[in-house]
Design a protein around this motif. Structure first.
Motif, mmCIF file in Angstrom:
data_model
loop_
_atom_site.group_PDB
_atom_site.id
_atom_site.type_symbol
_atom_site.label_atom_id
_atom_site.label_comp_id
_atom_site.label_asym_id
_atom_site.label_seq_id
_atom_site.Cartn_x
_atom_site.Cartn_y
_atom_site.Cartn_z
ATOM 1 N N HIS A 1 4.968 -1.815 10.953
ATOM 2 C CA HIS A 1 6.228 -1.210 11.378
ATOM 3 C C HIS A 1 5.928 -0.348 12.608
ATOM 4 O O HIS A 1 5.720 0.870 12.495
ATOM 5 N N HIS B 1 -0.277 -2.289 8.934
ATOM 6 C CA HIS B 1 -0.902 -2.839 7.732
ATOM 7 C C HIS B 1 -2.171 -3.570 8.147
ATOM 8 O O HIS B 1 -2.112 -4.539 8.901
ATOM 9 N N GLU C 1 2.820 4.043 3.648
ATOM 10 C CA GLU C 1 3.951 3.760 2.758
ATOM 11 C C GLU C 1 3.594 3.274 1.358
ATOM 12 O O GLU C 1 4.354 3.500 0.417
ATOM 13 N N HIS C 2 2.485 2.621 1.123
ATOM 14 C CA HIS C 2 2.250 2.048 -0.214
ATOM 15 C C HIS C 2 1.793 3.071 -1.235
ATOM 16 O O HIS C 2 1.822 2.805 -2.434
HETATM 17 ZN ZN ZN Z 1 5.172 -2.255 5.163
#
Ligand code: ZN
Ligand code: FAD
Ligand code: MLT
Length: 449
Positions: free
Chosen positions: A367, A374, A405-406
């Motif tokens: 993103h 990622h 984010e994860h």
């Molecule tokens: Zn993502």
């Protein structure tokens, strides 16, 4: 914690949720102990499926009194092994599936924690409102899991992460106490924001049972463009230009060349912009067709553009199939990082070099509008974390975050200290001890031992 479900445990769970929802059949229990990537495996004492907040509270109270750990699981799409049990009861939230009511004037909806993201999108469709958070696992990921991980996704550049789209929560704390703040007041400064605290807590402080979501206005017209650029530095510069000039910008994603190649192979098609070092996916959404605004901002660059639904979906496949394409090739080590935009290009170069040194394939996408990349590593054995550590140390040394984010889950808790000071970790532990004094909620997740 007992290593096998004791008759007491089974009888207690069955008495609370009904025998058919207190599962100990090893074949069924075994289907809830592996993460989405297949890299992490655990074991569970039982699976319990509550359907009301009252049942969740009773399960938590019994487990707290008897020292039995609980791993909360929504859609099990965690990419950091956050929902993999270890000698615990798996509490499935999918029975908490009430949808609505939707308040058309406030632009808010209340949903149960086990409702999938796709079901939320479907529930608000046609109302003039949309839910502003979206991500590729939408058919399986639950709203409770997304709150617990403070999920991001593909619209953060416009609408923010889950935390920004959460008005209130109902949850069961580790004590079994129920806290509920679902009134939907846009302004409410009456003390600690417990919902925001639970957001990103990865099931370690409480079990979210329902949430009140903020909706965003829906736009009639959309355009998606794929744009090839020479390298990541150019991608970063173009991303900045688009953020400054396209007021209808709705998504701003990047695929670095090897990631683009692997997804094209997976889709059995050729990679667009074969010579590009990176490809941007840009979406704009507005009341009136934003194509011209986007074209003006792209200033004559070659782009593949679609405005119709099917065409837009075709372009998004290059981005949204990344996870599956890489997963088909092997069991990846998935690192989900953010680095300051100014450091992004050099960071990608360094990561690629590390991959070559360690004979690993490196696939980078993400993103870009949020500085979130990622980094997927293929090659190292599932339990060989040497390359992971080098990449995460590189991230920290560049002022970045080891989890954009994860979340931290089980996969990264040994490296949390790279981003969090001893004083912060101490504060985390004191919050944990206050809300989950028996330490039964997701032990082994997020907090280092
Ligand atoms: Zn993502
Ligand atoms: P689970 O995997 O079941 O659980 C995740 C964590 O939350 C665990 O720690 C679990 O114990 C806890 N938890 C679950 N439910 C609750 C609850 N009700 N109360 C308290 N704790 C709970 N993430 C992003 O941020 N952005 C993306 O773009 C994105 N894309 C993805 C694409 C794919 C193909 C996949 C497989 C995953 C993706 N993810 C992404 C990762 C994942 O974090 C999200 O899919 C989602 O947030 C997890 O929801 P879930 O219901 O599957 O949660
Ligand atoms: C994505 O943005 O596609 C997800 O976070 C999933 C992934 O990292 O594979």
């Amino acid at each position: 914690v007992p290593s096998l479900p004791t008759p007491d445990l089974v009888a207690a769970l069955a008495a609370i949720v009904g025998a058919e929802h207190a599962i100990v059949d090893p074949d069924i229990v075994g289907s809830y102990v592996t993460d989405w990537t297949g890299r992490f495996h655990g074991d569970a004492l039982a699976v319990v499926r509550p359907h009301t907040v009252g049942e969740v509270a009773e399960v938590v109270r019994w487990c707290a009194a008897h020292g039995v750990a609980i791993t909360t699981q929504g859609g099990n799409t965690s990419l950091v092994a956050g929902a993999v049990p270890q000698q615990s009861v798996v509490l499935l939230t999918r029975g908490l599936n009430d949808v609505g009511p939707l308040d058309p004037d406030a632009g808010q909806i209340t949903v149960g924690a086990g409702v999938t993201l796709a079901a939320v999108h479907a529930a608000v469709a046609g109302s003039g409102w949309e839910f502003g958070v979206d991500l590729g696992a939408r058919d399986t990921a639950t709203i409770g899991g997304m709150v617990a991980t403070n999920a991001g996704g593909i619209r953060v550049v416009r609408h923010g992460t889950m935390r920004a789209n959460l008005i209130g929560s109902e949850a069961v704390l580790g004590t079994g106490d129920v806290i509920s703040h679902l009134g939907g007041l846009a302004k409410d400064n009456t003390g600690y924001e417990l919902g925001a605290l639970l957001c990103g807590s990865e099931g370690t402080l409480g079990i979210v049972t329902a949430v009140r979501l903020r909706l965003v206005r829906s736009f009639a017209e959309r355009v998606v463009a794929l744009v090839g650029v020479a390298n990541v530095a150019e991608a970063v510069a173009l991303a900045g230009h688009l953020r400054r000039t396209v007021d209808s910008l709705d998504a701003l994603e990047v695929m670095v060349a090897p990631a683009m190649a692997v997804v094209a192979e997976h889709l059995a098609t050729s990679a667009p912009f074969a010579d590009a070092g990176a490809v941007l996916l840009v979406e704009a959404a507005a009341d009136h067709d934003p194509t011209e605004t986007l074209a003006a901002a792209l200033n004559g660059r070659e782009a593949i553009v679609a405005t119709d639904r099917a065409g837009r979906a075709r372009l998004w496949r290059y981005r949204e199939s990344q996870t599956e394409a890489i997963g088909r090739r092997g069991v990846p080590h998935k690192l989900d990082v953010s680095v300051p935009l100014a450091a992004t290009a050099a960071f990608v170069d360094d990561v690629m070099a590390l991959g070559r040194e360690h004979s690993a394939e490196v696939f980078v996408f993400g993103h870009l509008g949020d500085g979130n990349l990622h980094v997927n590593l293929l090659g190292p054995a599932p339990d060989d974390e040497r390359l992971d550590e080098l990449v995460l140390r590189l991230v920290a040394s560049r002022g970045g975050s080891i989890s954009a984010e994860h979340g931290i889950g089980r996969a990264k808790r040994q490296w949390l200290h790279l981003n969090r000071s001893p004083a912060e970790l101490d504060a985390f532990r004191r919050v944990k001890a206050a809300l989950d004094p028996a330490g039964i909620l997701n032990p082994g997740v997020l907090l280092p031992d």
